[in-house]
Design a protein around this motif. Structure first.
Motif, short mmCIF file in Angstrom:
data_model
loop_
_atom_site.label_atom_id
_atom_site.label_comp_id
_atom_site.label_asym_id
_atom_site.label_seq_id
_atom_site.Cartn_x
_atom_site.Cartn_y
_atom_site.Cartn_z
N PRO A 28 0.81 -1.23 0.00
CA PRO A 28 0.00 0.00 0.00
C PRO A 28 0.84 1.27 0.00
O PRO A 28 0.47 2.27 -0.63
CB PRO A 28 -0.84 -0.12 1.28
CG PRO A 28 -0.88 -1.58 1.57
CD PRO A 28 0.47 -2.11 1.12
N LEU B 26 2.05 1.86 -3.54
CA LEU B 26 0.97 2.38 -4.38
C LEU B 26 0.68 3.84 -4.06
O LEU B 26 0.42 4.65 -4.97
CB LEU B 26 -0.29 1.55 -4.19
CG LEU B 26 -0.23 0.10 -4.67
CD1 LEU B 26 -1.57 -0.59 -4.44
CD2 LEU B 26 0.17 0.01 -6.14
N GLU C 17 -8.71 0.87 -6.58
CA GLU C 17 -7.85 2.02 -6.39
C GLU C 17 -8.54 3.29 -6.86
O GLU C 17 -9.41 3.25 -7.75
CB GLU C 17 -6.56 1.84 -7.18
CG GLU C 17 -5.68 0.72 -6.69
CD GLU C 17 -4.40 0.68 -7.50
OE1 GLU C 17 -3.46 1.39 -7.13
OE2 GLU C 17 -4.37 -0.05 -8.50
N SER D 3 -9.29 0.83 -12.15
CA SER D 3 -9.00 -0.27 -11.25
C SER D 3 -9.95 -1.43 -11.45
O SER D 3 -11.17 -1.24 -11.62
CB SER D 3 -9.07 0.23 -9.80
OG SER D 3 -8.75 -0.80 -8.90
N TYR E 204 -9.25 -4.57 -9.32
CA TYR E 204 -9.29 -4.98 -7.92
C TYR E 204 -7.98 -4.61 -7.25
O TYR E 204 -6.97 -4.35 -7.90
CB TYR E 204 -9.58 -6.47 -7.76
CG TYR E 204 -8.51 -7.39 -8.30
CD1 TYR E 204 -7.37 -7.71 -7.56
CD2 TYR E 204 -8.63 -7.96 -9.56
CE1 TYR E 204 -6.38 -8.55 -8.06
CE2 TYR E 204 -7.66 -8.81 -10.07
CZ TYR E 204 -6.54 -9.10 -9.31
OH TYR E 204 -5.57 -9.94 -9.81
N LEU E 205 -8.02 -4.61 -5.93
CA LEU E 205 -6.85 -4.28 -5.12
C LEU E 205 -6.81 -5.24 -3.93
O LEU E 205 -7.78 -5.34 -3.18
CB LEU E 205 -6.92 -2.84 -4.63
CG LEU E 205 -5.89 -2.39 -3.59
CD1 LEU E 205 -4.47 -2.48 -4.16
CD2 LEU E 205 -6.19 -0.98 -3.12
N ALA F 99 -2.53 -5.77 -7.51
CA ALA F 99 -3.57 -4.88 -7.99
C ALA F 99 -3.64 -5.01 -9.51
O ALA F 99 -2.62 -5.25 -10.17
CB ALA F 99 -3.27 -3.43 -7.61
N ARG G 160 -5.28 -3.16 -13.08
CA ARG G 160 -5.89 -2.00 -13.71
C ARG G 160 -6.10 -2.33 -15.19
O ARG G 160 -5.33 -3.11 -15.75
CB ARG G 160 -4.99 -0.77 -13.59
CG ARG G 160 -4.58 -0.43 -12.16
CD ARG G 160 -3.43 0.54 -12.15
NE ARG G 160 -3.04 0.93 -10.79
CZ ARG G 160 -2.01 1.70 -10.52
NH1 ARG G 160 -1.25 2.17 -11.51
NH2 ARG G 160 -1.72 2.02 -9.28
#
Length: 199
Positions: free
Chosen positions: A41, A44, A104, A113, A115-116, A121, A123
């Motif tokens: 995290p 990111l 995101e 996005s 999913y995260l 992750a 995109r």
């Protein structure tokens, strides 16, 4: 640094089940000295802090300017060719547990996005030529440290898409991704300063 496709395909990422009809175009690794298993995290957040074209090198900005101009001329990037219109979103393929995963914040890089998770992750972006997935993964790099990996996974749209990918790949590998590597690795090194500037 560019690494073999197996650096992506050999790991148990959730993205694999969603992209069986895609192919891996490129995989790059980014050095993040001192990073631990829970720092994805933070990485990111550092990348979001440098989001946007302003910090890109001049060659990269010129390449993107030429690409957008050509796209305007040929109609490659019209809304009718994007995600949710010509191209179904990868989110439509998500199993239940990923549907409830966070996404995101929207950036300015043309990707949305999918999913995260705690260590990966996804995109996506689409136009008339190709449906592209940018997968970011957080992987052990030895000595207890971790590093970022980016896989570009693509599904070209017919002959046009295959020709487009053949044309842009040398520029991406020689100019865009090396510049991105320098920028993203610098974002990690400067993360403390960058994150203090966030609103």
């Amino acid at each position: 640094m560019r690494v073999p496709s197996t650096a992506h395909t050999g790991r148990p990422w959730r993205i694999h089940d969603l992209t069986r009809d895609f192919r891996v175009q490129d995989v790059w690794s980014f050095r993040t000295p001192g990073a631990g298993p829970d720092d994805f995290p933070l990485m990111l957040a550092a990348l979001r802090a440098i989001d946007g074209p302003a910090g890109q090198s001049l060659p990269v900005r010129l390449l993107f300017w030429a690409r957008w101009k050509l796209g305007d001329l040929l109609g490659w990037d019209r809304p009718a060719t994007g995600i949710g219109t010509r191209t179904a979103s990868l989110r439509d393929r998500l199993p239940g547990d990923l549907r409830s995963a966070p996404v995101e914040p929207l950036g300015s890089d043309g990707f949305t996005s999918v999913y995260l998770l705690g260590d990966e992750a996804a995109r996506e972006s689409a136009n008339k030529t190709v449906h592209s997935i940018m997968h970011l993964g957080w992987v052990p790099a030895g000595d207890g440290e971790y590093e970022l990996r980016m896989a570009v996974v693509v599904k070209p749209n017919g002959l046009l898409g295959r020709l487009y990918m053949a044309a842009i790949t040398p520029f991406a590998r020689l100019i865009v991704y090396p510049a991105l590597t320098r920028r993203w690795e610098a974002a990690w090194r400067d993360r403390a300063h960058l994150l203090t500037l966030q609103p």
